[in-house]
Motif scaffolding. Structure first.
Motif, PDB file in Angstrom:
ATOM      1  N   ASP A 147      -0.411  -3.710  -5.612  1.00 37.48           N
ATOM      2  CA  ASP A 147      -1.615  -3.795  -4.784  1.00 37.48           C
ATOM      3  C   ASP A 147      -1.805  -5.244  -4.332  1.00 37.48           C
ATOM      4  O   ASP A 147      -2.541  -6.001  -4.964  1.00 37.48           O
ATOM      5  N   ASN A 202     -11.628   3.391  -4.817  1.00 38.97           N
ATOM      6  CA  ASN A 202     -10.204   3.706  -4.640  1.00 38.97           C
ATOM      7  C   ASN A 202      -9.463   3.659  -5.967  1.00 38.97           C
ATOM      8  O   ASN A 202      -8.583   4.487  -6.229  1.00 38.97           O
ATOM      9  N   GLN A 203      -9.812   2.686  -6.796  1.00 36.68           N
ATOM     10  CA  GLN A 203      -9.108   2.599  -8.078  1.00 36.68           C
ATOM     11  C   GLN A 203      -9.471   3.777  -8.989  1.00 36.68           C
ATOM     12  O   GLN A 203      -8.604   4.345  -9.654  1.00 36.68           O
ATOM     13  N   GLY A 241      -7.645   6.688  -7.636  1.00 33.15           N
ATOM     14  CA  GLY A 241      -6.226   6.543  -7.969  1.00 33.15           C
ATOM     15  C   GLY A 241      -5.940   7.153  -9.331  1.00 33.15           C
ATOM     16  O   GLY A 241      -4.984   7.926  -9.494  1.00 33.15           O
ATOM     17  N   SER A 301      -4.120   0.016   1.668  1.00 34.50           N
ATOM     18  CA  SER A 301      -4.969  -1.177   1.699  1.00 34.50           C
ATOM     19  C   SER A 301      -5.372  -1.506   3.124  1.00 34.50           C
ATOM     20  O   SER A 301      -6.458  -2.049   3.364  1.00 34.50           O
ATOM     21  N   TYR A 314      -6.312  -1.204  -1.857  1.00 37.71           N
ATOM     22  CA  TYR A 314      -5.696  -0.222  -2.762  1.00 37.71           C
ATOM     23  C   TYR A 314      -5.418   1.105  -2.071  1.00 37.71           C
ATOM     24  O   TYR A 314      -4.308   1.607  -2.157  1.00 37.71           O
ATOM     25  N   GLY A 373      -3.711   5.000  -2.710  1.00 38.38           N
ATOM     26  CA  GLY A 373      -4.174   4.524  -4.020  1.00 38.38           C
ATOM     27  C   GLY A 373      -3.694   5.462  -5.127  1.00 38.38           C
ATOM     28  O   GLY A 373      -3.247   5.026  -6.187  1.00 38.38           O
ATOM     29  N   ARG A 393      -0.062   4.738  -5.451  1.00 38.67           N
ATOM     30  CA  ARG A 393       0.147   3.477  -6.200  1.00 38.67           C
ATOM     31  C   ARG A 393      -0.042   3.720  -7.700  1.00 38.67           C
ATOM     32  O   ARG A 393       0.761   3.310  -8.521  1.00 38.67           O
ATOM     33  N   SER A 394      -1.135   4.417  -8.007  1.00 37.43           N
ATOM     34  CA  SER A 394      -1.472   4.648  -9.409  1.00 37.43           C
ATOM     35  C   SER A 394      -0.419   5.543 -10.079  1.00 37.43           C
ATOM     36  O   SER A 394       0.020   5.279 -11.212  1.00 37.43           O
TER      37      SER A 394
END
Ligand code: MRU
Length: 347
Positions: free
Chosen positions: A5, A137-138, A141, A162, A168, A173, A176-177
């Motif tokens: 990120d 977003n986190q 995620g 992002s 993120y 997100g 990514r996670s």
């Protein structure tokens, strides 16, 4: 920022709004500086900044720019001269509900302002909206990643990372996670015609953050699913109606139909700022139609047959019945409908 990120598209710097110019990516990494509300409106309309949450955050900062201009001109009478700016801002793009949401949020602050310069307090609120989007977003995620079984690939459409948010990303997100948690091995990204958000922006973001990405032509998605290559399609949203119907980038609807046919799961990831409880069903969501030149030209050069015209709706609506999960920062709604969306929004 963690390893996967590293990109931020919107920042307030030296008393102005600075945006990554997404029209130039991936060939050039340029920024534009908005010193006035008119600059920010143009940036939203011309897709310097795009993606529903990023449009919302930009409009929150645009309100700060508008108030600064009118306060310099009219002093304490600025509130009597701000409406035209807010109206023009709200019309910059029609489908992403985050735009109107952010203006309403900022407007609510007007009532609580103390005496004197309103800008510091409004700027603080715009920065809070920005940070809350990253936090949401986190959270999404983590929630979305937990739905994905290990050792798989996923397909995404448009750019939801992002660049499209405070940071993120929504669908990106989750990706990514899930990648960080070892749940997915790689990502297929639709190139996303005609504006190519997938090949220009999603691929760029994932390469920057070292997440393996393969592009496909949008029309290859059904065949990819037929090969058993993916377990989930994961997308964002520009507006979610009260019954769970989702407006998102053109091509999302056909991807959802293909996913259901091939028993591939379909996940929509969006913050609650994208849910519009005033709209009962997707058919009532305003859908933006953009210039035919986006289809007829490439790099300002015509490549479509002379004499042909083009129809360019840039969003479509996926009915709730084709969606397996809607993930917001308030939780996961499986098989969404009006009752479940209302419960989630009031939780
Ligand atoms: O026309 P765009 O690029 O603004 O469209 C963006 C999308 O459709 C995204 O999928 C949506 O805004 C979600 S972004 C987190």
């Amino acid at each position: 920022m963690n390893t996967f990120d590293t990109i931020r598209a919107i920042r307030w710097q030296d008393d102005n709004l600075v945006l990554i110019d997404q029209r130039c990516l991936p060939l050039r990494e340029e920024t534009i500086v908005c010193t006035q509300v008119a600059d920010a409106i143009e940036a939203i309309r011309d897709m310097v900044v795009r993606g529903a949450p990023a449009i919302g955050i930009t409009s929150a900062f645009a309100v700060v720019l508008a108030v600064r201009e009118r306060y310099r001109q009219y002093g304490d009478q600025w509130q009597q001269h701000i409406e035209d700016d807010l109206q023009r801002l709200s019309e910059a793009r029609p489908t992403a509900v985050n735009l109107g949401w952010a203006i309403a949020e900022m407007r609510q602050q007007f009532a609580n302002l103390g005496a004197g310069d309103p800008v510091p307090q409004l700027l603080q609120h715009a920065q809070l909206i920005h940070q809350q989007d990253i936090d949401a977003n986190q959270t999404m995620g983590r929630l979305g990643s937990a739905l994905i079984d290990s050792g798989t690939h996923v397909l995404t459409h448009c750019n939801t990372g992002s660049l499209a948010t405070g940071g993120y990303g929504t669908a990106l997100g989750v990706i990514r996670s899930a990648y960080q948690a070892g749940r997915i091995e790689g990502v297929y990204a639709d190139e996303t015609r005609p504006w190519l958000q997938g090949s220009r922006l999603t691929a760029w973001e994932l390469v920057q953050d070292r997440i393996p990405v393969s592009l496909i032509a949008d029309s290859a998605a059904a065949y990819l699913m037929r090969q058993g290559q993916i377990s989930w399609v994961i997308v964002g949203a520009d507006r979610i109606a009260a019954n769970g119907d989702v407006a998102n980038k053109i091509g999302t609807y056909s991807t959802a139909i293909s996913a259901r046919y091939h028993q591939v799961k379909f996940m929509v990831v969006a913050p609650t700022t994208t849910v519009d409880m005033s709209i009962a069903q997707g058919a009532h969501i305003p859908i933006e139609t953009r210039s035919a030149t986006e289809l007829l030209e490439c790099n300002h050069q015509r490549f479509a047959a002379e004499g042909s015209s083009a129809w360019n709706p840039v969003f479509d609506v996926t009915p709730a019945e084709l969606i397996d999960a809607i993930v917001t920062e308030k939780g996961v709604v499986m098989q969404p409908d009006s009752v479940k969306i209302a419960q989630m929004m009031s939780s």
